[in-house]
Design an enzyme around this catalytic site. Sequence first.
Site, mmCIF file in Angstrom:
data_model
loop_
_atom_site.group_PDB
_atom_site.id
_atom_site.type_symbol
_atom_site.label_atom_id
_atom_site.label_comp_id
_atom_site.label_asym_id
_atom_site.label_seq_id
_atom_site.Cartn_x
_atom_site.Cartn_y
_atom_site.Cartn_z
ATOM 1 N N TYR A 306 10.153 12.330 26.347
ATOM 2 C CA TYR A 306 11.255 11.678 27.050
ATOM 3 C C TYR A 306 11.763 12.513 28.226
ATOM 4 O O TYR A 306 11.948 11.973 29.324
ATOM 5 C CB TYR A 306 12.387 11.354 26.074
ATOM 6 C CG TYR A 306 12.305 9.947 25.538
ATOM 7 C CD1 TYR A 306 11.152 9.496 24.895
ATOM 8 C CD2 TYR A 306 13.347 9.045 25.684
ATOM 9 C CE1 TYR A 306 11.044 8.212 24.416
ATOM 10 C CE2 TYR A 306 13.256 7.753 25.205
ATOM 11 C CZ TYR A 306 12.104 7.341 24.564
ATOM 12 O OH TYR A 306 12.005 6.061 24.094
ATOM 13 N N GLU A 313 9.889 10.209 36.476
ATOM 14 C CA GLU A 313 10.557 9.089 37.147
ATOM 15 C C GLU A 313 11.481 9.593 38.250
ATOM 16 O O GLU A 313 11.586 8.976 39.322
ATOM 17 C CB GLU A 313 11.340 8.272 36.115
ATOM 18 C CG GLU A 313 10.459 7.542 35.106
ATOM 19 C CD GLU A 313 11.265 6.835 34.031
ATOM 20 O OE1 GLU A 313 12.449 6.509 34.309
ATOM 21 O OE2 GLU A 313 10.738 6.612 32.927
#
Length: 382
Positions: A306, A313
């Site tokens: 994560y 991102e």
Amino acid sequence: MAGPSLRPHVHWAQRHRELYLRVELSDVQNPDIAITDNVLQFRARGHGAKGDNIYEFQIEFLEPVEPKPVCRVTQRQLNITVQKKESNWWERLTKQEKRPLFLAPDFDRWLDESDAEMELKEKEEEKINKMKIESRVPKDPFRHLKKGYLIMYNLVQFLGFSWIFVNMTVRLFILGKGNFLHMKIHLFSQNGFLCLTDSFYDTFHTISDMMYFCQTLALMEIMNSLIGLVRSPLIPAVLQIFGRNFILFVVLGSLEEMQSKPVVFFIFYFWSITELFRYPYYMLSCIGIEWKPLTWLRYTTWIPLYPLGGLAEAVCIVQSIPIFSETGKFSLGLPNPLNVTIQFSFLLQLYLIALFLGVFVNFRHLYKQRKHHLGPKKRKMK
């Protein structure tokens, strides 16, 4: 030759429907227990008050009993349960009025008639309450259809992300441009992100169709949570799915300049690895199966993936900001008298803050789930 047979110490107790006999013999071998003509006959070799020997006894019950006793042997004793044919309270165990010397009350299980009636009443009330609760819960006529839908949904998503992961892995190690060991590795100082040049430039064009399919289908997870089909909390699902779809459809899908960036490979790779364990875990949960290694992977692999996915991102957003500023794509021009243009690149800078807040919310949610599924089990207080 074996010595003469002896009688063991036997303790007894009763309930309205059952008789309990506890035979004080340890290391019992080959117990022979039978009820014939309402007489229980016992014979076994074991260690009792007279040492290791053959012990036997017989009891003629006061009233009729079922002819099939239930026997349970432990290392220290032997327990026999006999069902009464009629539910009532006996004044004594044996037909003969004088109690045999080897027989004594089992005070560990002994109840008088009033206590036994209270216990029976409590069990009946508990049974009635359970039936009332079950009758209040409406039976869902579509439960099998819902379960089948969830199994198929998770299976399709698992197959889709498996295809993405395998395809990218094969291309990375076998079908990449040149041998993997000879890849040129550069460290971009402007964003601090590792890029393997001449190897990942066509990731988007090869994988995007399947990723479009999987991420569009993932919108169903929000609907499943909204209608109560699953018990997953809504906010973490919304943050993850809309965040991924924003990157996929808006940033990557609308800018051809971004589609050849190596960061695309890392985004897709981190997403696919995470889902390789999540979807099969939920698929097995639908049919009541828990595989502990898969549970551990489901609630552990997200710890590195994560943050790495969020970092990838963020790098993607940072790289796209100059392109959106230069092209003016998605910028909003307000009419007179304001005559102001809201740059989409400015909104992306705000989105960066929201991105890390979303990662924090999901991280906190998954940490609680991991603690619940993998943490130490609390002992029930007696």
